[in-house]
Design a protein around this motif. Structure first.
Motif, PDB file in Angstrom:
ATOM      1  N   ILE A   5     -23.658  86.890  42.476  1.00  0.00           N
ATOM      2  CA  ILE A   5     -23.412  85.540  42.983  1.00  0.00           C
ATOM      3  C   ILE A   5     -21.912  85.272  43.038  1.00  0.00           C
ATOM      4  O   ILE A   5     -21.396  84.729  44.029  1.00  0.00           O
ATOM      5  N   ALA A   6     -21.187  85.656  41.987  1.00  0.00           N
ATOM      6  CA  ALA A   6     -19.738  85.442  41.955  1.00  0.00           C
ATOM      7  C   ALA A   6     -19.038  86.173  43.093  1.00  0.00           C
ATOM      8  O   ALA A   6     -18.142  85.621  43.745  1.00  0.00           O
ATOM      9  N   MET A   7     -19.442  87.421  43.363  1.00  0.00           N
ATOM     10  CA  MET A   7     -18.822  88.174  44.462  1.00  0.00           C
ATOM     11  C   MET A   7     -19.125  87.524  45.803  1.00  0.00           C
ATOM     12  O   MET A   7     -18.256  87.414  46.667  1.00  0.00           O
ATOM     13  N   ARG A  16     -12.735  77.972  46.407  1.00  0.00           N
ATOM     14  CA  ARG A  16     -13.385  77.270  45.299  1.00  0.00           C
ATOM     15  C   ARG A  16     -13.170  77.937  43.938  1.00  0.00           C
ATOM     16  O   ARG A  16     -13.719  77.478  42.940  1.00  0.00           O
ATOM     17  N   MET A  17     -12.413  79.021  43.911  1.00  0.00           N
ATOM     18  CA  MET A  17     -12.172  79.699  42.637  1.00  0.00           C
ATOM     19  C   MET A  17     -10.774  80.297  42.621  1.00  0.00           C
ATOM     20  O   MET A  17     -10.193  80.567  43.671  1.00  0.00           O
ATOM     21  N   VAL A  69     -10.670  89.571  50.190  1.00  0.00           N
ATOM     22  CA  VAL A  69     -10.573  88.703  49.008  1.00  0.00           C
ATOM     23  C   VAL A  69      -9.144  88.719  48.476  1.00  0.00           C
ATOM     24  O   VAL A  69      -8.564  89.780  48.258  1.00  0.00           O
ATOM     25  N   LYS A  70      -8.594  87.531  48.256  1.00  0.00           N
ATOM     26  CA  LYS A  70      -7.214  87.404  47.783  1.00  0.00           C
ATOM     27  C   LYS A  70      -7.111  87.040  46.303  1.00  0.00           C
ATOM     28  O   LYS A  70      -6.060  87.195  45.708  1.00  0.00           O
ATOM     29  N   LEU A 125      -9.487  85.670  32.123  1.00  0.00           N
ATOM     30  CA  LEU A 125      -9.508  84.315  32.681  1.00  0.00           C
ATOM     31  C   LEU A 125      -8.223  83.550  32.407  1.00  0.00           C
ATOM     32  O   LEU A 125      -7.880  82.627  33.138  1.00  0.00           O
ATOM     33  N   ARG A 126      -7.475  83.937  31.383  1.00  0.00           N
ATOM     34  CA  ARG A 126      -6.220  83.253  31.033  1.00  0.00           C
ATOM     35  C   ARG A 126      -5.037  83.733  31.850  1.00  0.00           C
ATOM     36  O   ARG A 126      -3.992  83.102  31.842  1.00  0.00           O
TER      37      ARG A 126
END
Length: 127
Positions: A5-7, A16-17, A69-70, A125-126
């Motif tokens: 789903i994330a991909m 959106r991310m 994808v960037k 994530l950081r």
């Protein structure tokens, strides 16, 4: 299913991310093994709703979409996870700039429960 789903979101709604971590997943190609496995599996044994099983092929993305994808993507996967060979390694060939972090002694289901997975997820994530 979360990694798939994330991909899909990364290629369809990149605005959106800001980054993604794929846990135990990589590239679901059209016609991939997973697309047919769920059709043949005894869903009652694994308690997988039919609508969920039929949805897997809709999450497939193309090589061109992946190359476009960037946002940064990191993959974290167990060394005994079959997804490493089926989905992560093919994605590495297309996007060698996306790091893969391998957690020793883990498979698909137990990897996310390990403290090392959690610390690597937090670090990715950081960034």
């Amino acid at each position: 299913m979360g990694g798939m789903i994330a991909m899909k979101l990364a290629v369809t709604h990149p605005d959106r991310m800001s980054r993604i971590v794929l846990g135990g997943m990589g590239w679901l190609k059209s016609g991939a093994l997973m697309n047919s496995v769920w059709d043949k599996m005894d869903r009652t044994r694994f308690n997988v709703p039919p609508a969920c099983a039929r949805s897997f092929p809709k999450l497939a993305v193309t090589e061109a979409e992946i190359k476009a994808v960037k946002i940064p993507i990191t993959m974290i996967v167990g060394d005994s996870d079959p997804c490493l060979q089926w989905y992560v390694e093919p994605l590495q060939k297309v996007r060698p700039d996306w790091p893969v972090q391998i957690i020793a002694g883990t498979g698909h289901l137990n990897c996310p429960g390990k403290p090392e997975f959690k610390s690597r997820l937090d670090a990715a994530l950081r960034k």
